[in-house]
Design a protein around this motif. Structure first.
Motif: not given
Length: 199
Positions: A33-53
């Motif tokens: 679950s910790t890795v899942a949270t890390l990936y979720n946070n990575m996704a949030n950061a990518y989304d924030e800068i417009g890298h939707k894919g």
């Protein structure tokens, strides 16, 4: 912390280059679950800068791990569906947004019951999307559910309650054009919406 302060690109580098995270991944493995949270946070950061894919890729990785770890029924799985729905919504893929939010709201209700801010947030997103499709009655139904939850949790004077009331008033005007009406009735400081069709 950097991501919360709006410095998404820096946060992305911190997440990506963080050697502690890499060590953690190699130590505990990916299905955690910790890795899942890390990936979720990575996704949030990518989304924030417009890298939707890239964001979608990491949200899906997070979801896949959470599905394994939590056996398909957990608020963190709901969070993944919610985030994926938001991403699809930002790309105007409204069918996919609705599909993911529907999964999210079911899981949130299973975890927290109906009276939860997460449930209310999801209803609000879904209502706005149904409004886009001009399915006003469905939008009103969901916005009504949101309003009841917000009023129960926050009281009738809270800004989120007022916002939901404004959305309902706007939807009411649209629905009136279709020979239907909605009445807002305040009883004991609790908002109830009563639907009736004009004859």
């Amino acid at each position: 912390l950097l991501w919360r302060h709006g410095r998404a690109s820096r946060a992305l580098l911190v997440f990506w280059d963080n050697t502690a995270a890499a060590i953690q991944l190699s130590t505990i493995g990916e299905n955690n679950s910790t890795v899942a949270t890390l990936y979720n946070n990575m996704a949030n950061a990518y989304d924030e800068i417009g890298h939707k894919g890239e964001a979608l890729n990491y949200y899906k990785k997070s979801l896949k791990i959470r599905m394994k770890v939590f056996n398909g029924n957990h608020p963190e799985i709901a969070e993944s569906y919610y985030n994926i729905g938001n991403l699809y919504d930002s790309q105007n893929d409204l069918q996919q947004a609705l599909a993911n939010w529907s999964q999210a709201v079911t899981l949130y209700r299973n975890a927290y019951g109906e009276n939860s801010n997460d449930v209310a947030d999801t209803y609000e997103n879904m209502a706005m999307t149904y409004e886009t499709f001009n399915l006003i009655q469905k939008a009103l139904e969901l916005e009504t559910k949101e309003l009841r939850i917000r009023c129960y949790l926050l009281g009738p004077e809270h800004p989120k309650v007022k916002k939901a009331q404004r959305i309902i008033n706007r939807l009411q005007q649209k629905w009136l054009l279709d020979d239907s009406q909605v009445r807002c009735v305040c009883r004991s400081e609790k908002w109830m919406l009563v639907y009736s069709e004009l004859t």
